[in-house]
Design a protein around this motif. Sequence first.
Motif: not given
Length: 646
Positions: A560-569
Amino acid sequence: MADGRNLAARIWLPVSGPSPAILEYLPYRKRDGTAPRDESTHPVFARGGYACVRVDITGTGDSDGQFDDEYSEQELSDGEAVLAWIAAQDWCDGNIGMIGISWGGFNGLQLAYRQPEALKAVVSVASTVDRYADDIHFMGGCLLSDNANWASQMFAYLSRPADPDLREDWREDWLNRMETLPFSAVDWLRHPTRDAFWKHGSVCEDWDAIKVPVLAMTGWADAYVNAPSAIATHLKVPAKAMVGPWEHRYPHISKLAPSDFHSEVITWFDRWLKGRQNGAEDLPDYRTFMQEHFQPTKQNGPRKGRWIAEQNWPSDNVKDRFLYLTQDGFGAGPTNGTVTVSSPASVGATSGYFCPGMRFDNELCGDQAPDDVLSQCFDTAVLDEPLEILGRARLRIAFSVDKPVAQLMARLCDVSPQEVSQRISYRPLNLCHYASHETPETLVPGQVYEAEILLNECAHHLRAGHRLRLALSTSYWPVVWPAPEQAKVTLHLDRSVLQLPVREVEAEIEPQNPGPARDFPVLETEVLRAPSGRSDQHVLDDGTLVLDTFDDYGKARDPYHGLVVGSHVAMHYSIHPDDPASARFDSQWRFTFERGDWNVEIETESSMHCDAQNFYLTRKLRATEGAEGTEVIVKEWTESVPRGFH
């Protein structure tokens, strides 16, 4: 808000005119954090004729202001304002229901407790009615290691910025968020007893305050198993309990048994928000999945069992059976003598993650046999006929100790003919809390005390040929943070008995259980890195037991808005079997956000260790922006908290 703050919301509207509304109110970020889950629920409810509103709590996601604490007065008074705002919109007919799992399940009950006019019904999933007794901080007066773990997760979550596409002041707001982050692990540790801090938001303080119908749900693989039956027992308004085989996820996205959550929600709200006479009030008080032995492993997999129901709860079909502890197992009556319980600090290695459903995989409770060997076990004879347990078992004990602070962990297990031990229920007790969670006291070595452990809710069918086991230990790491010293707990058998809630029914009623999950929308993200996870348990040369886990939540672009998010723990737990004060927890979180030439990165580190006198907590935050990784902030915190009775 009245003070000028704006809270961010995402709204799904039905094509019809003014409609009842459903509110979900969370700190987990509608823009990215819960976006995949929201896509699977709210469009379905909107098609069912509901205006759905997903709001970010103050200081989280895209909302203004400064976050202070979970379930704070600010959060709940804001929630009342949100409900009033929704009710006043021309697309709402003035009737609102709340849904939520975990945090949203909590504050749905808490807002019902405050009796806002527009709130007419609640669906609460995996929640609690007592923030001290049944949350992620303490259990039975014992400190849970997840007090530090959850605080480390919220530390990382709260450091994330608002979306620049929605907030021109995102950078100023981001800096303010990071400068004012609460040190929650420390704040919570400073309330080690059931004081006013925990009573706030605990709806069990006044059951009569809730005056709207409640559907309470959870799953047996979840940590939060006690609320539904308590709600069905104590509320005077229509209240129904349902417990499936699920982990800490909405049932339709469970990895264990995907089930039709949507129909349960729509049926409940159709009755209480739309006034449809659909029989929701006539549902059995308690619907549950009666589990059986299923060769437990830490990996996600199907459960064995069947759905059952009790029309009324408490039920006349459940009666107490007393098993008296003896030196050889269980007996029909009290006996003389004593039994000593003293365990290595590493007992609990098979316990799994405290709250399964929050990681990628490898988090479930496994075969308890290795821990049973290191515990004091009381077994029944091999069962000639099945035994069915429904409710909360009670262990009453007389005990003495050799140390001023000690704890006792009780586990009920189903032991198969192949000696595979499956945990049915468990509960720790800080023995300093033997009389009260509000006023604990140091124990006098040698003095005899009496205490009761009310084990967690369960529904379990033991097949003929199996044995019921009560396993007692003085530790259960890493679920429970150990006592400061290795203690010996002596049980006095003349006053030690297990009280089992045994279910016997002549004819089952229709369980009216949810069917398989219906088709639901899926957020079609562009996956740039697939999620994955691993878990490694090993022993160092000096005997220290180590558990290292890594959960990569992947990296994806929102359609919808193109935000790219990545994460790890990454998480680390360690303890030496001979030294409870060697317990240690560490975590490292990493988040990345990108869109076009805008990008930021956040790294957090949290740790907790102890000695016999104090807990020591540290945390570090580093945030960067731009392609060159320019540092925005680097900040460290260090605190110590006296252990007291822990």
